[in-house]
Scaffold this motif. Structure first.
Motif, PDB file in Angstrom:
ATOM      1  N   PRO A  16       0.818  -1.221   0.000  1.00  0.00           N
ATOM      2  CA  PRO A  16       0.000   0.000   0.000  1.00  0.00           C
ATOM      3  C   PRO A  16       0.854   1.274   0.000  1.00  0.00           C
ATOM      4  N   PHE A  17       1.973   1.254   0.723  1.00  0.00           N
ATOM      5  CA  PHE A  17       2.847   2.440   0.755  1.00  0.00           C
ATOM      6  C   PHE A  17       3.396   2.743  -0.627  1.00  0.00           C
ATOM      7  N   GLN A  18       3.937   1.731  -1.326  1.00  0.00           N
ATOM      8  CA  GLN A  18       4.510   1.954  -2.657  1.00  0.00           C
ATOM      9  C   GLN A  18       3.439   2.374  -3.659  1.00  0.00           C
ATOM     10  N   PHE A 278       1.104  13.338   2.740  1.00  0.00           N
ATOM     11  CA  PHE A 278       1.094  11.940   2.297  1.00  0.00           C
ATOM     12  C   PHE A 278       2.410  11.513   1.639  1.00  0.00           C
ATOM     13  N   ILE A 279       3.136  12.480   1.069  1.00  0.00           N
ATOM     14  CA  ILE A 279       4.394  12.165   0.382  1.00  0.00           C
ATOM     15  C   ILE A 279       5.553  12.437   1.335  1.00  0.00           C
ATOM     16  N   ILE A 298      10.506   7.261   8.666  1.00  0.00           N
ATOM     17  CA  ILE A 298       9.738   7.126   7.423  1.00  0.00           C
ATOM     18  C   ILE A 298       9.580   5.655   7.062  1.00  0.00           C
ATOM     19  N   ILE A 299      10.655   4.884   7.189  1.00  0.00           N
ATOM     20  CA  ILE A 299      10.597   3.458   6.858  1.00  0.00           C
ATOM     21  C   ILE A 299       9.653   2.722   7.802  1.00  0.00           C
ATOM     22  N   ARG A 300       9.663   3.087   9.078  1.00  0.00           N
ATOM     23  CA  ARG A 300       8.780   2.427  10.036  1.00  0.00           C
ATOM     24  C   ARG A 300       7.308   2.733   9.731  1.00  0.00           C
ATOM     25  N   LYS A 305       2.121   0.799   7.203  1.00  0.00           N
ATOM     26  CA  LYS A 305       1.101   0.804   6.151  1.00  0.00           C
ATOM     27  C   LYS A 305       1.083  -0.515   5.395  1.00  0.00           C
ATOM     28  N   ASN A 306       2.257  -1.112   5.237  1.00  0.00           N
ATOM     29  CA  ASN A 306       2.337  -2.375   4.507  1.00  0.00           C
ATOM     30  C   ASN A 306       2.078  -3.591   5.393  1.00  0.00           C
ATOM     31  N   HIS A 307       1.895  -3.343   6.691  1.00  0.00           N
ATOM     32  CA  HIS A 307       1.607  -4.408   7.656  1.00  0.00           C
ATOM     33  C   HIS A 307       2.722  -5.456   7.682  1.00  0.00           C
ATOM     34  N   VAL A 308       3.946  -4.976   7.757  1.00  0.00           N
ATOM     35  CA  VAL A 308       5.099  -5.873   7.863  1.00  0.00           C
ATOM     36  C   VAL A 308       5.884  -5.540   9.132  1.00  0.00           C
ATOM     37  N   ARG A 309       6.685  -6.506   9.580  1.00  0.00           N
ATOM     38  CA  ARG A 309       7.460  -6.341  10.805  1.00  0.00           C
ATOM     39  C   ARG A 309       8.754  -5.605  10.501  1.00  0.00           C
ATOM     40  N   VAL A 310       9.152  -4.726  11.421  1.00  0.00           N
ATOM     41  CA  VAL A 310      10.348  -3.901  11.233  1.00  0.00           C
ATOM     42  C   VAL A 310      11.467  -4.408  12.132  1.00  0.00           C
TER      43      VAL A 310
END
Length: 559
Positions: A16-18, A278-279, A298-300, A305-310
């Motif tokens: 979703p982020f990309q 948003f950007i 920003i990466i976190r 948004k992508n629902h992945v673990r950091v």
């Protein structure tokens, strides 16, 4: 060695982020499509003839009033002159003596004079343009192409400074600042009180337009992953630009007054203000500035948004510090001409880029001079870019660069040369040939960026693409004058653009073939120009891990 893409691989390629970044940044290019070529309608030249003042018209008979404008041949027809009239004092005497034009007076013997009382302009297809507003006709007709050229001068200046500004102040800040410049100064143009004021503001709008484009392009290539970056650079940016170009004739069709049209084209820039929230800024740029914590934040947020673990630690400060402390050899613009091989590549690339730019913008600006409806012709010129970009993307993936480039250039150039042989009554065929020419030149414009980036070695690739791109800016500055040549001979612009395009296609055949070969890392590893003898020098064909990325990141676009 530190690899940014590997570090953030946990984000995925198309989450979703990309998707959000892809479409928002692509959408920010839409105004560039209708602002960049708005001069087609803003500076259009309506039909015009010398004005006969009311005081003189009251003392002229109807016959002498109708005969007050001499006829001239234009386009194979006898039409009223645009810049001359019969001497009014003589006409008043003939009318007072009740003489009849043609029967009693030989009009070829009557003296003529310039349009001393101004001009009358047709209200079709435009209600008003900057040409009719400030009488940019006849002795002042050179000002009309200069208006458009000044916009491209602004593009040239903006391309000089946009890279440095985004490197210093950040991609996001420059993106929104230059969008503000484009919108704000475009709005001020609506209230122009003179041609000089309009043209200076147009120059500044050109500076903002290219700076906004470059910032959006760089921001997208730095945030998106490798596979999505390719689509963003070749299709996303170009197709959204074409979409904006399509909106131009649609707006112009319903709004025929130049001030209201300019207002309608400018105000949508305000819709982009909410995108600030948003950007994000480019994490790559933040890391280069030592602002590692901001990059991590920003990466976190993207991972959320992508629902992945950091991971607990995304960027290792010590590893980044060691990378930045490494000594790097510096290169200058002189390295683009230092050896015979790179000098030949640079000269040919500069010529090819300039010719392609002349052809692209020349055909785009010439749409008012085509047979038929100007709005339909402009829309066709815009929509033909969609298949052109699609075909160029396919050719880049599956065919050799040199023959693909030469093929579309020969296609575009040959059909333009053929137009002069088409009978005047076959208007549909003429327009079709122009659109095929536009298709070929647009396809080559899309491909030449990737091809040029692959020809230059990594150590001077930015400078090589930048120098070639700069040549295209000079081509765009010259393009309005190629259209202007049409006032002397209708086919002259097509003959010139077609001949130059064929020449560019021939030059392309002498360039090295880069398809399927490793990207050169040093000047010595560059592929050789065809037809030139070289001394025997050792060549290395090492292929770096980031070849594909280098090709795409350093690719720019033509608008």
């Amino acid at each position: 060695m530190y690899d940014y893409d590997e570090v953030i691989a946990f984000l995925g390629e198309w989450g979703p982020f990309q998707r959000l970044i892809f479409f928002l940044l692509s959408a920010s290019i839409i105004p560039n499509g209708f602002n960049g070529l708005s001069a087609v309608f803003l500076a259009g030249t309506p039909e015009h003839r010398c004005r006969v003042p009311a005081s003189a018209a009251a003392n002229l008979s109807a016959a002498w009033l109708n005969a007050s404008i001499p006829l001239e041949e234009r386009g194979g027809r006898q039409v009223p002159s645009r810049c001359r009239r019969y001497r009014l004092a003589a006409l008043l005497n003939f009318s007072a003596e009740r003489l009849e034009p043609g029967r009693d007076v030989n009009l070829s013997q009557v003296q003529q004079e310039k349009c001393l009382d101004g001009w009358e302009y047709s209200r079709e297809p435009y209600l008003s343009t900057v040409v009719s507003e400030w009488d940019l006709v006849c002795d002042n007709d050179w000002k009309s192409p200069l208006t458009t050229s000044l916009f491209f001068v602004g593009v040239l200046v903006g391309s000089f400074v946009s890279g440095q500004l985004s490197d210093k102040f950040g991609r996001k800040n420059v993106l929104f600042a230059t969008m503000g410049v484009q919108t704000g100064f475009g709005f001020l143009q609506v209230f122009s009180t003179s041609w000089e004021m309009f043209s200076i503001l147009f120059l500044i709008v050109g500076m903002g337009q290219i700076s906004n484009y470059v910032a959006a392009f760089v921001l997208g290539t730095e945030i998106l992953g490798k596979s999505i970056r390719i689509i963003y650079c070749t299709l996303g940016v170009c197709l959204f630009y074409a979409f904006g170009y399509m909106l131009l004739p649609l707006c112009a069709y319903f709004i025929r007054d130049w001030r209201m049209l300019l207002l309608a084209l400018t105000l949508p820039g305000l819709l982009y203000i909410p995108l600030w929230w948003f950007i994000p800024e480019s994490p790559r740029w933040l890391i280069a500035q030592g602002r590692i914590q901001e990059a991590e934040n920003i990466i976190r947020k993207a991972a959320e948004k992508n629902h992945v673990r950091v991971p607990d630690v995304i960027f290792d400060p010590m590893e980044l510090q060691d990378l930045n402390s490494q000594d790097r050899q510096t290169y200058s613009i002189l390295d683009l001409v230092r050896t015979q091989n790179i000098r030949c590549v640079t000269i040919m690339c500069v010529i090819v880029w300039m010719v392609i730019s002349i052809g692209y913008f020349g055909l785009s600006l010439d749409t008012p001079n085509l047979h038929g409806d100007i709005y339909i012709n402009c829309f066709l010129s815009a929509i033909i870019e969609v298949p052109a970009y699609t075909i160029s993307w396919l050719l880049l993936h599956h065919t050799p660069r040199r023959y693909s480039m030469a093929g579309v250039l020969f296609l575009g150039g040959c059909v333009l040369l053929f137009i002069q042989l088409v009978p005047a009554y076959l208007t549909v065929l003429s327009i079709t040939l122009v659109m095929i020419g536009k298709f070929g030149i647009t396809s080559s414009f899309s491909m030449v960026y990737v091809y040029t980036a692959e020809l230059y070695p990594t150590v001077v690739r930015n400078m090589g693409v930048g120098a070639s791109s700069m040549a295209s800016r000079f081509g765009s500055i010259l393009s309005p004058y190629f259209v202007y040549f049409g006032t002397y001979d209708r086919f002259l612009p097509y003959i010139l653009m077609g001949s130059l395009t064929v020449l560019a296609g021939i030059l392309t055949l002498f360039l090295p073939e880069s398809y399927g070969t490793p990207l050169p890392e040093t000047i010595e590893q560059m592929l050789r120009v065809k037809g030139i003898k070289y001394r025997n020098t050792p060549q290395s064909q090492k292929q770096s891990k980031s070849e594909e990325e280098n090709t795409v990141i350093l690719k720019t676009t033509n608008f």
